[in-house]
Enzyme design. Structure first.
Site, PDB file in Angstrom:
ATOM      1  N   CYS A   1      -0.389   8.863  13.449  1.00  0.00           N
ATOM      2  CA  CYS A   1      -0.986   9.388  14.666  1.00  0.00           C
ATOM      3  C   CYS A   1      -0.791  10.902  14.712  1.00  0.00           C
ATOM      4  O   CYS A   1       0.247  11.424  14.355  1.00  0.00           O
ATOM      5  CB  CYS A   1      -0.400   8.801  15.941  1.00  0.00           C
ATOM      6  SG  CYS A   1      -0.563   7.036  16.054  1.00  0.00           S
TER       7      CYS A   1
ATOM      8  N   ARG B   1      -3.447  11.800   9.438  1.00  0.00           N
ATOM      9  CA  ARG B   1      -2.280  11.139  10.031  1.00  0.00           C
ATOM     10  C   ARG B   1      -2.613   9.755  10.567  1.00  0.00           C
ATOM     11  O   ARG B   1      -1.722   8.984  10.928  1.00  0.00           O
ATOM     12  CB  ARG B   1      -1.717  11.996  11.170  1.00  0.00           C
ATOM     13  CG  ARG B   1      -1.224  13.350  10.734  1.00  0.00           C
ATOM     14  CD  ARG B   1      -0.660  14.110  11.913  1.00  0.00           C
ATOM     15  NE  ARG B   1       0.582  13.534  12.361  1.00  0.00           N
ATOM     16  CZ  ARG B   1       1.781  13.883  11.913  1.00  0.00           C
ATOM     17  NH1 ARG B   1       1.894  14.826  11.012  1.00  0.00           N
ATOM     18  NH2 ARG B   1       2.865  13.296  12.370  1.00  0.00           N
TER      19      ARG B   1
ATOM     20  N   TRP C   1      -3.124   5.766  14.170  1.00  0.00           N
ATOM     21  CA  TRP C   1      -2.818   4.781  13.131  1.00  0.00           C
ATOM     22  C   TRP C   1      -2.188   3.629  13.889  1.00  0.00           C
ATOM     23  O   TRP C   1      -1.074   3.742  14.421  1.00  0.00           O
ATOM     24  CB  TRP C   1      -1.847   5.360  12.111  1.00  0.00           C
ATOM     25  CG  TRP C   1      -1.643   4.477  10.916  1.00  0.00           C
ATOM     26  CD1 TRP C   1      -2.401   4.454   9.782  1.00  0.00           C
ATOM     27  CD2 TRP C   1      -0.612   3.496  10.732  1.00  0.00           C
ATOM     28  NE1 TRP C   1      -1.913   3.507   8.909  1.00  0.00           N
ATOM     29  CE2 TRP C   1      -0.810   2.909   9.466  1.00  0.00           C
ATOM     30  CE3 TRP C   1       0.455   3.053  11.508  1.00  0.00           C
ATOM     31  CZ2 TRP C   1       0.014   1.918   8.963  1.00  0.00           C
ATOM     32  CZ3 TRP C   1       1.271   2.049  10.998  1.00  0.00           C
ATOM     33  CH2 TRP C   1       1.060   1.504   9.747  1.00  0.00           C
TER      34      TRP C   1
ATOM     35  N   ASN D   1       2.647   9.716  19.904  1.00  0.00           N
ATOM     36  CA  ASN D   1       2.893   9.382  18.500  1.00  0.00           C
ATOM     37  C   ASN D   1       4.314   8.858  18.415  1.00  0.00           C
ATOM     38  O   ASN D   1       5.246   9.555  18.810  1.00  0.00           O
ATOM     39  CB  ASN D   1       2.740  10.632  17.623  1.00  0.00           C
ATOM     40  CG  ASN D   1       3.159  10.373  16.183  1.00  0.00           C
ATOM     41  OD1 ASN D   1       3.114   9.238  15.713  1.00  0.00           O
ATOM     42  ND2 ASN D   1       3.564  11.423  15.488  1.00  0.00           N
ATOM     43  N   GLY D   2       4.473   7.633  17.921  1.00  0.00           N
ATOM     44  CA  GLY D   2       5.808   7.041  17.820  1.00  0.00           C
ATOM     45  C   GLY D   2       5.745   5.600  18.274  1.00  0.00           C
ATOM     46  O   GLY D   2       4.668   5.007  18.339  1.00  0.00           O
TER      47      GLY D   2
ATOM     48  N   GLU E   1       4.212   6.151 -10.501  1.00  0.00           N
ATOM     49  CA  GLU E   1       3.372   7.044  -9.702  1.00  0.00           C
ATOM     50  C   GLU E   1       1.896   6.843 -10.054  1.00  0.00           C
ATOM     51  O   GLU E   1       1.038   6.779  -9.170  1.00  0.00           O
ATOM     52  CB  GLU E   1       3.804   8.509  -9.928  1.00  0.00           C
ATOM     53  CG  GLU E   1       3.002   9.551  -9.188  1.00  0.00           C
ATOM     54  CD  GLU E   1       2.973   9.370  -7.665  1.00  0.00           C
ATOM     55  OE1 GLU E   1       3.722   8.535  -7.134  1.00  0.00           O
ATOM     56  OE2 GLU E   1       2.163  10.064  -7.018  1.00  0.00           O
TER      57      GLU E   1
ATOM     58  N   LYS F   1      -0.875   5.689  -7.333  1.00  0.00           N
ATOM     59  CA  LYS F   1      -2.064   6.522  -7.084  1.00  0.00           C
ATOM     60  C   LYS F   1      -3.314   5.669  -7.171  1.00  0.00           C
ATOM     61  O   LYS F   1      -4.192   5.738  -6.334  1.00  0.00           O
ATOM     62  CB  LYS F   1      -2.151   7.596  -8.145  1.00  0.00           C
ATOM     63  CG  LYS F   1      -1.797   9.006  -8.026  1.00  0.00           C
ATOM     64  CD  LYS F   1      -1.736   9.829  -6.857  1.00  0.00           C
ATOM     65  CE  LYS F   1      -1.122   9.298  -5.654  1.00  0.00           C
ATOM     66  NZ  LYS F   1       0.171   9.675  -5.264  1.00  0.00           N
TER      67      LYS F   1
ATOM     68  N   GLU G   1      -3.525   2.895  -4.289  1.00  0.00           N
ATOM     69  CA  GLU G   1      -3.712   3.344  -2.904  1.00  0.00           C
ATOM     70  C   GLU G   1      -5.112   3.882  -2.635  1.00  0.00           C
ATOM     71  O   GLU G   1      -5.629   3.722  -1.540  1.00  0.00           O
ATOM     72  CB  GLU G   1      -2.634   4.337  -2.463  1.00  0.00           C
ATOM     73  CG  GLU G   1      -2.703   5.702  -3.080  1.00  0.00           C
ATOM     74  CD  GLU G   1      -1.588   6.627  -2.607  1.00  0.00           C
ATOM     75  OE1 GLU G   1      -1.239   6.603  -1.430  1.00  0.00           O
ATOM     76  OE2 GLU G   1      -1.074   7.398  -3.452  1.00  0.00           O
TER      77      GLU G   1
ATOM     78  N   HIS H   1       9.736 -10.437 -20.931  1.00  0.00           N
ATOM     79  CA  HIS H   1      10.589 -11.315 -20.121  1.00  0.00           C
ATOM     80  C   HIS H   1       9.795 -11.980 -19.002  1.00  0.00           C
ATOM     81  O   HIS H   1      10.373 -12.511 -18.061  1.00  0.00           O
ATOM     82  CB  HIS H   1      11.784 -10.533 -19.576  1.00  0.00           C
ATOM     83  CG  HIS H   1      12.645  -9.988 -20.673  1.00  0.00           C
ATOM     84  ND1 HIS H   1      13.468 -10.783 -21.440  1.00  0.00           N
ATOM     85  CD2 HIS H   1      12.757  -8.735 -21.180  1.00  0.00           C
ATOM     86  CE1 HIS H   1      14.060 -10.042 -22.353  1.00  0.00           C
ATOM     87  NE2 HIS H   1      13.642  -8.793 -22.224  1.00  0.00           N
TER      88      HIS H   1
ATOM     89  N   LYS I   1      -0.860   9.633   6.283  1.00  0.00           N
ATOM     90  CA  LYS I   1      -0.106  10.586   5.475  1.00  0.00           C
ATOM     91  C   LYS I   1       1.374  10.596   5.816  1.00  0.00           C
ATOM     92  O   LYS I   1       2.230  10.664   4.948  1.00  0.00           O
ATOM     93  CB  LYS I   1      -0.708  11.972   5.700  1.00  0.00           C
ATOM     94  CG  LYS I   1      -0.071  13.071   4.890  1.00  0.00           C
ATOM     95  CD  LYS I   1      -0.633  13.081   3.501  1.00  0.00           C
ATOM     96  CE  LYS I   1      -0.018  14.138   2.620  1.00  0.00           C
ATOM     97  NZ  LYS I   1      -0.172  13.774   1.208  1.00  0.00           N
TER      98      LYS I   1
HETATM   99  O1  M6R Z   1       6.271  12.476   3.357  1.00  0.00           O
HETATM  100  P1  M6R Z   1       7.029  11.627   2.403  1.00  0.00           P
HETATM  101  O2  M6R Z   1       7.182  12.244   1.066  1.00  0.00           O
HETATM  102  O3  M6R Z   1       8.362  11.193   2.954  1.00  0.00           O
HETATM  103  O4  M6R Z   1       6.160  10.334   2.237  1.00  0.00           O
HETATM  104  C1  M6R Z   1       6.605   9.239   1.489  1.00  0.00           C
HETATM  105  C2  M6R Z   1       5.450   8.326   1.134  1.00  0.00           C
HETATM  106  O5  M6R Z   1       4.878   7.814   2.297  1.00  0.00           O
HETATM  107  C3  M6R Z   1       4.380   9.045   0.330  1.00  0.00           C
HETATM  108  O6  M6R Z   1       4.920   9.608  -0.831  1.00  0.00           O
HETATM  109  C4  M6R Z   1       3.248   8.082  -0.065  1.00  0.00           C
HETATM  110  O7  M6R Z   1       3.729   7.111  -0.925  1.00  0.00           O
HETATM  111  C5  M6R Z   1       2.122   8.894  -0.689  1.00  0.00           C
HETATM  112  N1  M6R Z   1       1.097   9.117   0.268  1.00  0.00           N
HETATM  113  C6  M6R Z   1       1.534   8.279  -1.866  1.00  0.00           C
HETATM  114  O8  M6R Z   1       0.517   9.071  -2.401  1.00  0.00           O
END
Ligand code: M6R
Length: 613
Positions: free
Chosen positions: A2, A27, A76, A102-103, A485, A489, A492, A508, A608
């Site tokens: 949010c 956000r 969100w 937000n929260g 990673e 990527k 997501e 295994h 984000k």
């Molecule tokens: O802001 P942060 O680095 O704490 O966020 C952690 C994860 O939410 C963030 O790295 C997320 O996995 C990425 N958006 C992935 O691309």
């Protein structure tokens, strides 16, 4: 999660709110809404399910809403499905108070039941609406909005950043914060609140960061801040050095691609000021040699991609420092009764500096006596302010939900910190120290060279593989960490099921999933284990896998003999190889998602900054 914004000043509020929300849409993008107050029309609230564009079209870019005071929200969803009614702002029953939040209000059910017994009717399923209703209740009691806000804050539990307007206060915007980010912006034509500086940077760079428990009252010409007892507080103002273009696409079709391309510069900015006369200089790190020698354990705590940086760092730091390094997901760490004590160095990594789990894990570590070091991108964020030490990655604003340049800068900064600590401990040979340092400095150039190359081969692979249902990333050691990673990527942004496996573990169990045509992205960039990587490629090929391999230029020929397709990256020091290796993985995900027609910068269900548990 949010984004909230508020404005009070001498200009129409609605277009400013929409513009700010557009910069914060990463956000959350389930719904959007604004509330604007005018002399003639009173409180006007417009909100709708879906992207901000829908709202903007509905109110003709803001032209429909009169008034110089307003609040806005991009959501969100947590409590209640994304629909028009659950969208913010929420308005009190008498229609005179509007809030954005937000929260999460943890005790909202109990408060809601209490108000319902008093006859209050609720419109939405959200936790946030309870605050609007509670404000009306307390305002009716004391007839003073600031006092009413204070009373409400004493009753609610959870996390919040609020923007509040009231029809009886035509010139004032009220804000409050606890555990969710909120920034005050001092502008020439009015003042602002926002979850993120990117929302208001077009109007002002003069900001102050609200602290937990604070309440702010903004008018067009003043911002007064109070603590939770309503005692005035003096705020320290600072100047943001990002410029507007940093938060705009600048001709790229997506923020993600722009941010991939910005990586060499972001790495340069993160590394250059920290290397002087052939040494790593970390002026902001206040760890004495005596303290470092006494460290018994190092913990690295983070979520998502930041956690993957921690995985790479574990391998590198243990190699360099010969000290045990434990990497834990923040969401697990906070509840695992961690063995942290005064001799523990706890490193938390977070791009946003607001991730709730990471923040809570850091607080838990502090409570147990650990010393905390935060690696953060957003200056003034909550984690940055609460950690004992903070080192910033200078990636600039990252807008795409899928991180790229923040990941890369975290990686190099962690390499520098590892080298610095190893040097203090005397566990790294001078020649090794020099070699790594030389190579760190050449990373931007090598990365630039890769990015300047035609990405046709990667685009071709993307077009060849974008229809696969499931993709495996395999590798050992640093390649395994980098594969995590690469896999995240891909999944997501393209919604393809994907897993990262340590190659040696395949046999295994997981190898049973490999069949004719299964796509395996085999990572063989870590020179000391290249032969092992090759054996795993042979193994999966023998089971029918189609192998897309990633290796370094010096191993390209060998790899090409076995893999179906090969991408090679420039050679650097082995500990730094993931910094270069990750780039083709980012590009591959990007082009696969593009082929699949996905919303690359705003993937479904994600946001984000994850400020809820
Ligand atoms: O802001 P942060 O680095 O704490 O966020 C952690 C994860 O939410 C963030 O790295 C997320 O996995 C990425 N958006 C992935 O691309």
């Amino acid at each position: 999660m949010c984004g909230i914004i508020g404005f009070v000043g001498r200009e129409p509020a609605a277009p400013i709110l929409l513009d700010g929300l557009a910069r914060m849409e990463y956000r959350g993008y389930d719904s959007a809404g604004v509330a604007v107050r005018s002399e003639t029309k009173g409180l006007q609230v417009k909100k709708t399910k879906g992207r901000l564009k829908v709202l903007s079209d509905l109110i003709h870019g803001g032209a429909d809403l009169e008034g110089n005071l307003g609040i806005g929200h991009t959501r969100w969803a947590t409590h209640g499905e994304p629909n028009d009614i659950n969208a913010h702002p929420h308005v009190s029953e008498n229609g005179r108070i509007a809030i954005v939040h937000n929260g999460i209000i943890e005790n909202y059910l109990e408060l809601k039941e209490h108000l319902q017994k008093l006859g209050v009717t609720f419109q939405s399923e959200t936790d946030s609406e309870v605050v609007a209703q509670l404000l009306e209740y307390h305002y009716n009691e004391c007839h003073n909005m600031l006092e009413a806000v204070g009373r409400v804050l004493r009753r609610i539990e959870g996390s919040y950043a609020f923007g509040i307007i009231c029809a009886d206060y035509p010139n004032a915007l009220i804000a409050a914060r606890k555990d969710s980010p909120l920034i005050l912006g001092y502008g020439e034509n009015g003042n602002f609140i926002a979850s993120d500086v990117t929302a208001i940077i077009k109007y002002t760079r003069d900001v102050a960061y609200m602290d937990d428990g604070e309440i702010a009252v903004l008018t067009a010409d003043s911002i007064d801040v109070f603590d939770d007892e309503l005692v005035p507080v003096e705020k320290h103002r600072s100047t943001v050095d990002w410029d507007v273009s940093a938060a705009e696409k600048g001709g790229y079709p997506h923020f993600m691609l722009k941010e991939i391309m910005e990586q060499p510069e972001a790495i340069r900015k993160t590394v250059s000021p920290r290397i002087k006369n052939g040494r790593v200089v970390l002026d902001d790190l206040h760890l004495t040699e005596e303290y470092v020698r006494d460290i018994s354990r190092i913990f690295i705590i983070a979520c998502g991609s930041s956690y993957h940086v921690g995985m790479v760092s574990k391998y590198n730091w243990e190699k360099l420092m010969r000290r045990p390094v434990e990497v834990t997901l923040a969401s697990e760490f906070r509840y695992c009764d961690p063995l942290v004590d005064e001799k523990s160095l706890v490193v938390v990594i977070s791009q946003s500096g607001e991730t709730l789990d990471t923040m809570a894990a850091m607080r838990e570590a502090k409570r147990r006596g650990g010393r905390t070091l935060a690696i953060v991108n957003v200056v003034g964020s909550s984690i940055a302010r609460e950690a004992d030490d903070v080192l910033y990655t200078w990636a600039g604003p990252e807008i795409a939900v899928a991180t790229t340049k923040a990941y890369s800068t975290q990686l190099v900064l962690m390499d520098l910190v590892g080298l610095y600590l190893a040097d203090l401990l005397g566990t790294v040979e001078q020649s090794e120290y020099d070699a790594i340092l030389t190579e760190v400095q050449s990373l931007p150039e090598k990365m630039q060279e890769m990015l300047n190359r035609d990405t046709e081969d990667i685009q071709y692979f993307a077009s060849r593989y974008f229809n696969h249902d499931s993709i495996f990333f395999i590798g050992r050691n640093l390649d395994y960490a980098m594969g995590m990673e690469g896999s995240l990527k891909l999944k997501e942004i393209s919604y393809i099921h994907s897993e990262a496996y340590a190659s040696g573990e395949l046999k295994h169990g997981t190898i049973s999933l490999i069949e004719q045509g299964t796509l395996v992205v085999a990572l063989g960039t870590y020179a000391p284990l290249f032969d092992k990587a090759m054996s795993n490629v042979v193994e999966v090929k023998a089971r029918g896998a189609e192998v897309l391999a990633l290796t370094t230029e010096d191993f390209r020929e060998k790899m090409e003999k076995t893999a179906d397709a090969t991408v090679a990256v420039p050679v650097t020091h082995p500990v730094l190889q993931p910094s270069l290796g990750v780039v083709p993985l980012q590009l591959f995900s990007y082009y696969v998602a593009l082929q699949r027609g996905c919303d690359i910068d705003k993937p479904r269900n994600l946001a984000k900054s994850v400020t809820v548990e």
